[in-house]
Design an enzyme around this catalytic site. Structure first.
Site, PDB file in Angstrom:
ATOM      1  N   LYS A  58       0.811  -1.220   0.000  1.00  0.00           N
ATOM      2  CA  LYS A  58       0.000   0.000   0.000  1.00  0.00           C
ATOM      3  C   LYS A  58       0.843   1.267   0.000  1.00  0.00           C
ATOM      4  O   LYS A  58       0.395   2.322  -0.469  1.00  0.00           O
ATOM      5  CB  LYS A  58      -0.901   0.009   1.239  1.00  0.00           C
ATOM      6  CG  LYS A  58      -2.000  -1.055   1.222  1.00  0.00           C
ATOM      7  CD  LYS A  58      -3.162  -0.631   0.372  1.00  0.00           C
ATOM      8  CE  LYS A  58      -4.328  -1.611   0.493  1.00  0.00           C
ATOM      9  NZ  LYS A  58      -5.464  -1.199  -0.358  1.00  0.00           N
ATOM     10  N   SER A  83      -8.837   1.708   8.185  1.00  0.00           N
ATOM     11  CA  SER A  83      -8.330   1.285   9.487  1.00  0.00           C
ATOM     12  C   SER A  83      -7.166   0.337   9.287  1.00  0.00           C
ATOM     13  O   SER A  83      -6.672  -0.260  10.227  1.00  0.00           O
ATOM     14  CB  SER A  83      -9.428   0.575  10.263  1.00  0.00           C
ATOM     15  OG  SER A  83      -9.876  -0.549   9.535  1.00  0.00           O
ATOM     16  N   TYR A 120       3.159   7.602  12.767  1.00  0.00           N
ATOM     17  CA  TYR A 120       3.641   8.299  11.566  1.00  0.00           C
ATOM     18  C   TYR A 120       3.171   9.752  11.526  1.00  0.00           C
ATOM     19  O   TYR A 120       3.407  10.450  10.546  1.00  0.00           O
ATOM     20  CB  TYR A 120       3.179   7.578  10.305  1.00  0.00           C
ATOM     21  CG  TYR A 120       3.867   6.234  10.059  1.00  0.00           C
ATOM     22  CD1 TYR A 120       5.255   6.127  10.075  1.00  0.00           C
ATOM     23  CD2 TYR A 120       3.123   5.093   9.785  1.00  0.00           C
ATOM     24  CE1 TYR A 120       5.880   4.915   9.846  1.00  0.00           C
ATOM     25  CE2 TYR A 120       3.744   3.873   9.547  1.00  0.00           C
ATOM     26  CZ  TYR A 120       5.125   3.787   9.577  1.00  0.00           C
ATOM     27  OH  TYR A 120       5.737   2.586   9.335  1.00  0.00           O
ATOM     28  N   GLY A 185     -10.107  -4.559  -3.039  1.00  0.00           N
ATOM     29  CA  GLY A 185     -10.666  -3.481  -3.841  1.00  0.00           C
ATOM     30  C   GLY A 185     -10.155  -3.500  -5.270  1.00  0.00           C
ATOM     31  O   GLY A 185     -10.713  -2.840  -6.149  1.00  0.00           O
TER      32      GLY A 185
END
Lengths: 331, 331
Positions: A58, A83, A120, A185
């Site tokens: 990702k 999430s 982060y 997805g």
């Protein structure tokens, strides 16, 4: 000017993405296992995106989309909803670009994932569970604070970024007979398919999907995306539905989607853990589970698999390690 | 002609070993983690021997020693004693050379390790626990069946083979300020030190040893190997004692040996699991534990660490994953 993130991406976008994320994303290793090759009866080449920054592929798409923003837009910050791995990836990419990130997360999301997003430097906004509540929360943040929405997969720059893993895999492996990725997805599979179709040789491109979240498989059969199902699978990264954009790419460029049940996925995951010494999350093991369940289909072929991520909950990992036969129990 | 395996090896032997094992051993990746760098306050480069064939650096030395045998000697087969990674490494190396292997294992060795040795096609010979019983069993096998003994570390070809990991690490990393490896019998540290001393720049070479098996640390202080202690540590790969040969190399080429207790080792191991997504065994985590315990010593330095292996018992891994605070309990 139309928003370029709304186009269908092409191979040129993947190559631009590779240049854009170089120096930020890791070039992950491609690893092999003689033991797994013998077990599967074919040549398996694993592209280790579990070793990518923030622990999943990702980061490639998030990094490409964040660094593709014009300076003015970037200064206003980025908003996303996730999430999971995309949330942490956006948070890290924005940290690297030194711009603000807001991640909308549903109540009940695992604390470990939220901790990663906060570590982060992103801002968390909580919302009720369910897609409608999430969309409303995102709209509210955008209306109030501005910023650019970067969707986890329904975004051309994100898809192009995800394709860079396959680009590196072909660069390392040369030719492949088959390229397989998990599909949720559809961002990773779409980007990978764009790259496979740009190869000189014909490559079979397959998605691998959990039985309990088979909306992409069924969508390609009935001819349109399916968005009204609840997923039931341990593969928390693959519970999303295709968007029209990823559906269109899959319909054009993907040869099929194979299915595996959760027991087979967890057995395959344990093989990767114990034989390859790589920590992967359940979603990553769906392609291997499909290969092992269909030996005749893959026999003696050269099969590239993208191990999509390694963000497994430590308590669940402990359970899956300790009790191979109670694998699909959940907390 | 004197047995060449009895010499002290030199850098030329490591280079010969690298050529000999090429095509059999994996060139393992060197991986980094921005998170661990930030935590440690230095640059950490991890050479991932947990991703080596048979799951540990041991395959390098075993492969070099097995393929260094003259054809006549090779046909008579190889004998070794090990219930751990060296046994599996010898079994795999002999399988690749298509010669017989016999591994003497003490009663009570973990079934998973025995299964791996058998799966690679070696013959198992059981003996009572304890070094004396093991040595007697090995002597009996050699007298009855012939063959060549390949000791896990007291062997020049084995030490030279282990050095090839450091050779690859310097090739990949360029210069390093520090090179650290775990130390048990001293084969890996000896081979690594030979390579470090052959670099153009001065490199500090450090061993990392569990507090409960600190014989190498103490041996270098008192001036001779210590072989009469019982080790008490979760690091099952590091319970051996130095041989005179590895002692001599360490005395000449190693700058020091740091110590870490088991709790610190297990905490460092969990960091590698959860942050780097790499499955490593406790022995592998001793260097990182030492770095984290001595931040001032390593601050801003470029530190190469060899992650020695990934063969962790699944039941123990489950326990260590699930219960970070009961880490050092043992079955």
């Amino acid at each position: 000017m139309p928003d370029p993130s709304l186009r269908l991406p092409a191979i040129a976008d993947v190559r631009h993405a590779a240049a854009r994320i170089a120096g930020h994303a890791h070039v992950t290793p491609v690893l092999r296992s003689a033991t797994l090759d013998a077990l599967a009866g074919c040549e398996l080449l694993f592209k280790c995106e579990n070793l990518q920054r923030a622990g999943a592929f990702k980061f490639r798409g998030a990094c490409n989309a964040v660094f593709a923003l014009e300076d003015d837009a970037a200064r206003a910050g980025v908003v996303t909803q996730s999430s999971g791995n995309h949330g942490a990836a956006i948070a890290l990419a924005c940290k690297l670009r030194r711009i603000p990130a807001t991640v909308v997360v549903p109540e009940g999301a695992p604390q470990a994932k939220l901790d990663a997003i906060v570590a982060y430097g992103a801002r968390l906004v909580r919302c009720a569970p369910g897609m409608a509540a999430r969309d409303a929360a995102v709209a509210e943040v955008l209306a109030r604070d501005g910023g650019t929405l970067i969707h986890p997969f329904d975004n051309a720059e994100v898809i192009a970024g995800q394709g860079t893993a396959a680009l590196e895999l072909f660069g390392h492996a040369g030719t492949l007979d088959v390229l397989m990725t998990p599909v949720g997805g559809g961002g990773l599979l779409s980007g990978s398919a764009l790259v496979a179709r740009a190869q000189a040789q014909r490559v079979e491109v397959l998605g691998a999907e959990p039985q309990g979240a088979r909306d992409a498989h069924d969508a390609l059969e009935i001819g349109h995306p399916i968005t009204d199902r609840n997923a039931e699978t341990v593969c928390d990264g693959l519970r999303g539905h295709l968007a029209q954009r990823t559906y269109d790419i899959l319909k054009r460029d993907v040869d099929g989607i194979l299915l595996a049940d959760d027991d087979a996925v967890l057995a395959a995951m344990r093989l990767v853990w114990t034989r390859m010494k790589l920590l992967v999350e359940p979603s990553s093991a769906v392609p291997l589970a499909c290969v092992l369940a269909n030996p005749a289909r893959f026999r003696r072929r050269r099969v590239g698999i993208i191990l999509s991520g390694g963000n497994v909950d430590p308590a669940m990992a402990g359970q899956w390690f300790s009790s191979p036969d109670s694998g699909n129990s959940r907390p």
